[in-house]
Design a protein around this motif. Structure first.
Motif, PDB file in Angstrom:
ATOM      1  N   LEU A 127       6.044   7.953  -9.606  1.00  0.00           N
ATOM      2  CA  LEU A 127       4.976   8.606 -10.363  1.00  0.00           C
ATOM      3  C   LEU A 127       4.026   9.360  -9.430  1.00  0.00           C
ATOM      4  O   LEU A 127       3.588  10.480  -9.738  1.00  0.00           O
ATOM      5  CB  LEU A 127       4.210   7.562 -11.172  1.00  0.00           C
ATOM      6  N   ALA A 128       3.698   8.751  -8.281  1.00  0.00           N
ATOM      7  CA  ALA A 128       2.840   9.428  -7.307  1.00  0.00           C
ATOM      8  C   ALA A 128       3.496  10.706  -6.793  1.00  0.00           C
ATOM      9  O   ALA A 128       2.833  11.749  -6.649  1.00  0.00           O
ATOM     10  CB  ALA A 128       2.525   8.481  -6.144  1.00  0.00           C
ATOM     11  N   LEU A 129       4.800  10.645  -6.533  1.00  0.00           N
ATOM     12  CA  LEU A 129       5.524  11.835  -6.086  1.00  0.00           C
ATOM     13  C   LEU A 129       5.544  12.906  -7.177  1.00  0.00           C
ATOM     14  O   LEU A 129       5.375  14.103  -6.906  1.00  0.00           O
ATOM     15  CB  LEU A 129       6.953  11.437  -5.700  1.00  0.00           C
ATOM     16  N   ARG A 165       8.445  -2.230  -9.997  1.00  0.00           N
ATOM     17  CA  ARG A 165       7.397  -1.415 -10.615  1.00  0.00           C
ATOM     18  C   ARG A 165       6.636  -0.608  -9.573  1.00  0.00           C
ATOM     19  O   ARG A 165       6.180   0.507  -9.849  1.00  0.00           O
ATOM     20  CB  ARG A 165       6.460  -2.301 -11.420  1.00  0.00           C
ATOM     21  N   MET A 166       6.478  -1.148  -8.371  1.00  0.00           N
ATOM     22  CA  MET A 166       5.819  -0.385  -7.312  1.00  0.00           C
ATOM     23  C   MET A 166       6.651   0.833  -6.913  1.00  0.00           C
ATOM     24  O   MET A 166       6.101   1.905  -6.602  1.00  0.00           O
ATOM     25  CB  MET A 166       5.584  -1.277  -6.094  1.00  0.00           C
ATOM     26  N   LEU A 167       7.964   0.709  -6.941  1.00  0.00           N
ATOM     27  CA  LEU A 167       8.810   1.860  -6.636  1.00  0.00           C
ATOM     28  C   LEU A 167       8.703   2.925  -7.730  1.00  0.00           C
ATOM     29  O   LEU A 167       8.720   4.123  -7.443  1.00  0.00           O
ATOM     30  CB  LEU A 167      10.262   1.402  -6.466  1.00  0.00           C
ATOM     31  N   SER A 194       0.842  -1.192   0.000  1.00  0.00           N
ATOM     32  CA  SER A 194       0.000   0.000   0.000  1.00  0.00           C
ATOM     33  C   SER A 194       0.884   1.251   0.000  1.00  0.00           C
ATOM     34  O   SER A 194       1.790   1.392   0.830  1.00  0.00           O
ATOM     35  CB  SER A 194      -0.919   0.008   1.227  1.00  0.00           C
ATOM     36  N   LEU A 195       0.604   2.152  -0.936  1.00  0.00           N
ATOM     37  CA  LEU A 195       1.361   3.405  -0.996  1.00  0.00           C
ATOM     38  C   LEU A 195       0.835   4.461  -0.038  1.00  0.00           C
ATOM     39  O   LEU A 195       1.472   5.504   0.142  1.00  0.00           O
ATOM     40  CB  LEU A 195       1.325   3.965  -2.421  1.00  0.00           C
ATOM     41  N   VAL A 196      -0.304   4.212   0.581  1.00  0.00           N
ATOM     42  CA  VAL A 196      -0.912   5.218   1.454  1.00  0.00           C
ATOM     43  C   VAL A 196       0.014   5.604   2.614  1.00  0.00           C
ATOM     44  O   VAL A 196       0.178   6.801   2.896  1.00  0.00           O
ATOM     45  CB  VAL A 196      -2.284   4.732   1.961  1.00  0.00           C
ATOM     46  N   PRO A 197       0.650   4.640   3.334  1.00  0.00           N
ATOM     47  CA  PRO A 197       1.564   5.070   4.407  1.00  0.00           C
ATOM     48  C   PRO A 197       2.741   5.893   3.904  1.00  0.00           C
ATOM     49  O   PRO A 197       3.225   6.779   4.621  1.00  0.00           O
ATOM     50  CB  PRO A 197       2.039   3.737   5.008  1.00  0.00           C
ATOM     51  N   LEU A 198       3.192   5.644   2.681  1.00  0.00           N
ATOM     52  CA  LEU A 198       4.317   6.401   2.139  1.00  0.00           C
ATOM     53  C   LEU A 198       3.880   7.807   1.741  1.00  0.00           C
ATOM     54  O   LEU A 198       4.604   8.781   1.979  1.00  0.00           O
ATOM     55  CB  LEU A 198       4.903   5.665   0.939  1.00  0.00           C
TER      56      LEU A 198
END
Length: 871
Positions: free
Chosen positions: A844-846, A837-839, A484-488
């Motif tokens: 991309l989110a950043l 790919r998640m990294l 999950s990217l939410v905590p990051l």
């Protein structure tokens, strides 16, 4: 002097050409072209980065693909199919039959190879069990005995010169000698694939003549202490659990085996038992009945096994048709007669009422198939599994993402006898009673990633409820990746917020002071020094924060907290004392002496904070700050007073200002500088006391209402925390905000400042009511650029934040930001893997966060600028 006369030398004045020279025009045109092309290249570069990131990320959401499918009609097997498995390269499939025979099939061509027959000693197999991750299996017989063995494939590389003679060609790549398959890897190497079956001597478990009806077998433990456990049910529904632990002396290699056995308590109620499961440690046993009930036994103490829970796992009127573990034995897959497939977890629940404080809960409800579920095959690699229904249709699923990955096969009248997933999850093989063997080569590279698993709450194994969690790796192969990217994203926002809370007030106050109140000679020194701070490498700041600042803050936390109160109060007090100076002295000492006096005040405030810290900690934090934030000492009321002091001060200041309006203010203006400064200082002290009283009253009200500042923004203290990150990152952001904001305020036209002063406004009124409103677009741009610097910060967060991806606003706890996560985990990520790919998705989110923030900031800045132009 030269006279201008006819016939004589005449002096002519220089006449400036009215046209711009050709060189200037060419230079201007060239500059325009260069700027335009450079801007276009910048746009293309940004777009290219975005396209590249999207291209890398898209495969996370594309699901799986079917590469090929094959179907062979073989001779009808002699006996029911007990298990089927493949090798790592999907070259060979091995099927175990109830008659004791095995069948090896070359999957690319369907050629049946010579296969050994298991010597059963004339007994009939009545039960079979195979472990998920190893080649170990167990068989139960009609005479009440159990035999253990190993079945599996083995691949070795050999040179082309070592190939045996007289090989039979199977296809362009494979050859066989009748028993092994030789697969060409390249011109010089072949892969030799064989399979073997080993069956040990029988062990009597049930009374003679009592057939073993159900069997579950587990191998676990460590290398030096391996364990072997098996659960049996005989024809009388008697459940027996046996656990053997072998201890290996690492020096002498001598083995000592301890055997424990127990008979489980008799089960009440009715219903046919269709399956039994147990964990590798033999501490939990699950017995499934056809009516949907599952009975859970606590077997941690084999001397006293207990039935601790009976739970119905299917809906009313739905029969339970099959049950099985996923890898790790934390998740139980249940198939129903209505085609339902559900995943249950054993989770901790204080209200469960069981002796171990756990209960079975439905974690994932998956898509239904159209016919009753008949078989389940768990992956030995991850949380994927395959389910086959009564019509022969097979679906490949994934527990974590709760989605169907592939739908294989067509409906038929023949049920699947056994199914298997290949070791690499790139193939599914199935056989039925008619002799038909089907194989599908599949490619599902990222089964655990969906929008829900990345941005939503997911119920992971061992968790009491769905949660946002990032944990990409662990120490064993049974681990369930949590991506999950939410905590990051939350950690990035948290670090940015606390850094700006520290940096923005200091940077803006410094910019106002140096641009409006400091002599130009002092400003010429201070501004370049502040700008040089921006050149400090973030890795240096992170190193200092982690190894120097964090231990200091931990050791002197009360003094550090007190500094945030003492320094503003010291500066205010010094400002009011400065007003008591005679006008001549104040004018003579203005400039550098006044600036140096400010630093003396700052250092005095720091020293007072250090000296008063023990008493401050005793009064406000019960003598121990860390125990206080943990909630084990003191109450929250004293700190609430500090927290509400700014609000109380603002309220009291408004009241005092209203009270001193009109005649009182006119009378103060008629006093001399010293007496007016004294009155002004006394009013400030009165306001401060009144604000403290207001804060105390509010704190009492909030405490009486049950509100405590601890447990939220203030909680458990760890050494490397967000507070330290905010301080270190603040020092990195302050020079950026200060420089841009100071330039914006210095660029305000001088006639606006002069007009304000000429109308009788003080320098402070001019700064707050004229300069700042005019320069607000530049000030806002400075804050947003500082925010962008904080959002993308990496090394300070990596070194000083503790790298704990948690959703917690606690300023004394750690965090993990997107940028820090990329820096920490990218070196260990395999190219093309899910983690890699998640990294890139995190990058991309950043990128998107920064782009959106800058776009919004620019729109707001343009609006402020239009308002300022009107001035």
């Amino acid at each position: 002097m030269t006279e201008i006369r006819s016939g004589r030398a005449r002096a002519t004045a220089y006449v400036r050409p009215k046209q711009t020279s050709r060189a200037v025009r060419y230079a201007d045109k060239a500059a325009d072209i260069v700027v335009t092309v450079g801007g276009l290249f910048v746009i293309l570069a940004v777009a290219g980065i975005m396209i590249f990131l999207v291209q890398v990320v898209v495969p996370l959401f594309t699901g799986g693909s079917l590469n090929e499918s094959r179907e062979y009609t073989l001779q009808r097997p002699e006996g029911a199919s007990l298990a089927i498995l493949t090798d790592d390269t999907n070259v060979l499939a091995v099927e175990v039959l109830a008659s004791g025979k095995t069948r090896a099939v070359h999957l690319p061509t369907g050629t049946v190879l010579a296969s050994p027959t298991i010597d059963l000693g004339g007994q009939k197999i009545t039960a079979f069990s195979k472990s998920i991750r190893s080649d170990d299996f167990a068989v139960g017989f009609a005479d009440g005995t159990v035999r253990f063995g190993q079945i599996g494939t083995r691949s070795t590389l050999i040179k082309a010169s070592d190939l045996p003679p007289n090989l039979v060609r199977l296809n362009d790549l494979d050859q066989t000698d009748g028993e092994a398959v030789f697969h060409r890897r390249d011109a010089e190497q072949f892969q030799r694939t064989t399979f073997s079956v080993i069956l040990n001597e029988p062990q009597a478990v049930a009374p003679a003549g009592r057939a073993i009806a159900q069997l579950d077998y587990r191998v676990g433990g460590t290398v030096e202490r391996p364990t072997r456990s098996f659960l049996t049910k005989d024809g009388d529904n008697v459940l027996r659990l046996t656990r053997a632990e072998t201890r290996v002396n690492l020096l002498t290699r001598r083995e000592t085996t301890t055997l424990e056995s127990a008979t489980l308590p008799a089960m009440s109620g009715s219903g046919t038992i269709i399956g039994a499961l147990m964990t590798a440690q033999a501490d939990q046993v699950y017995v499934a009945r056809e009516n949907g009930e599952v009975l859970r036994f606590d077997t941690r103490d084999l001397g006293v096994p207990k039935l601790i829970e009976t739970r119905r796992l299917t809906a009313d009127g739905v029969a339970l048709t099959t049950i099985g573990f996923l890898i790790g034995e934390q998740a139980i897959v249940v198939g129903g007669s209505d085609g339902s497939v559900n995943v249950f977890f054993r989770v901790e629940d204080a209200a469960a009422g069981t002796s171990d404080g756990h209960t079975l809960k439905l974690a994932h409800e998956l898509e239904r198939q159209r016919a009753p579920i008949r078989a389940i095959a768990a992956s030995a690699r991850n949380k994927a599994f395959a389910t086959a229904d009564a019509t022969g249709v097979i679906w490949v699923r994934h527990s974590t993402s709760a989605r169907v990955l592939m739908k294989l096969g067509e409906s038929s009248r023949t049920e699947v006898a056994s199914i298997g997933l290949s070791p690499r999850n790139d193939g599914v093989v199935a056989s039925d009673a008619s002799g038909r063997l089907r194989f599908w080569a599949i490619d599902i590279p990222h089964p655990e990633t969906t929008l829900q698993t990345i941005f939503g709450k997911v119920w992971y194994e061992g968790f009491p409820e769905p949660a946002f969690t990032w944990q990409s790796s662990s120490g064993n192969d049974e681990f369930e990746p949590k991506l999950s990217l939410v905590p990051l994203i939350f950690g990035t926002i948290k670090a940015t917020v606390y850094a700006l809370l520290f940096a923005v007030p200091i940077a803006l106050a410094a910019a106002i002071f140096t641009s409006q109140f400091v002599h130009h000679s002092v400003r010429a020194v201070v501004k370049p020094a502040m700008e040089m701070m921006a050149s400090l490498p973030s890795v240096v700041l992170g190193f200092i924060a982690a190894l120097i600042l964090a231990p200091i803050v931990e050791s002197f936390i009360a003094a550090v907290v007190l500094v945030f109160i003492a320094l503003p109060m010291s500066l205010f007090a010094a400002a009011y004392l400065w007003q008591l100076l005679p006008p001549a002295s104040a004018l003579r000492w203005d400039g550098l002496p006044k600036f140096m006096f400010m630093f003396v005040v700052l250092f005095s405030g720091c020293w007072l904070s250090y000296a008063a810290a023990p008493g401050f900690e005793a009064v406000f934090f019960a003598g121990d700050f860390r125990s206080w934030v943990n909630g084990t000492a003191g109450s929250g009321r004293p700190f609430l007073v500090l927290l509400l002091l700014p609000a109380g001060f603002l309220a009291a200041s408004a009241l005092v200002r209203r009270a001193l309006n009109g005649a009182m203010r006119d009378r103060v203006r008629q006093l001399g500088r010293t007496r007016a400064g004294l009155v002004d200082g006394l009013c400030w002290l009165l306001t401060l006391v009144a604000g403290a009283i207001v804060a105390f009253v509010l704190a009492y009200v909030f405490t009486a209402a049950g509100w405590d500042p601890r447990g939220g923004v203030l909680d458990t203290y760890v050494q490397r925390n967000t507070f330290v990150v905010g301080l270190a990152m603040g020092f990195a952001v302050i020079p950026i905000i200060y420089t841009i904001a100071e330039d914006a305020m210095s660029a305000v036209p001088e006639h606006l400042r002069a007009a304000s002063l000429a109308c009788g406004a003080s320098p402070w009124q001019t700064a707050t009511r004229v300069i700042i409103p005019t320069a607000v677009s530049g000030i806002f741009a400075a804050i947003m650029i500082g925010m962008g610097r904080a959002v993308g910060e990496t090394m300070i967060v990596v070194m000083a934040a503790g790298n704990t991806p948690i959703l917690d606003w606690n300023v004394f706890n750690g965090l993990r930001a997107l940028s820090a996560n990329i820096a920490v985990e990218l070196p260990e990520a395999v190219v093309g893997s899910t983690l890699c790919r998640m990294l890139f998705l995190a990058a991309l989110a950043l990128f998107v966060m920064t782009f959106v923030l800058n776009t919004i900031a620019e729109l707001i800045r343009q609006r402020f600028r239009r308002r300022a132009v009107q001035l």
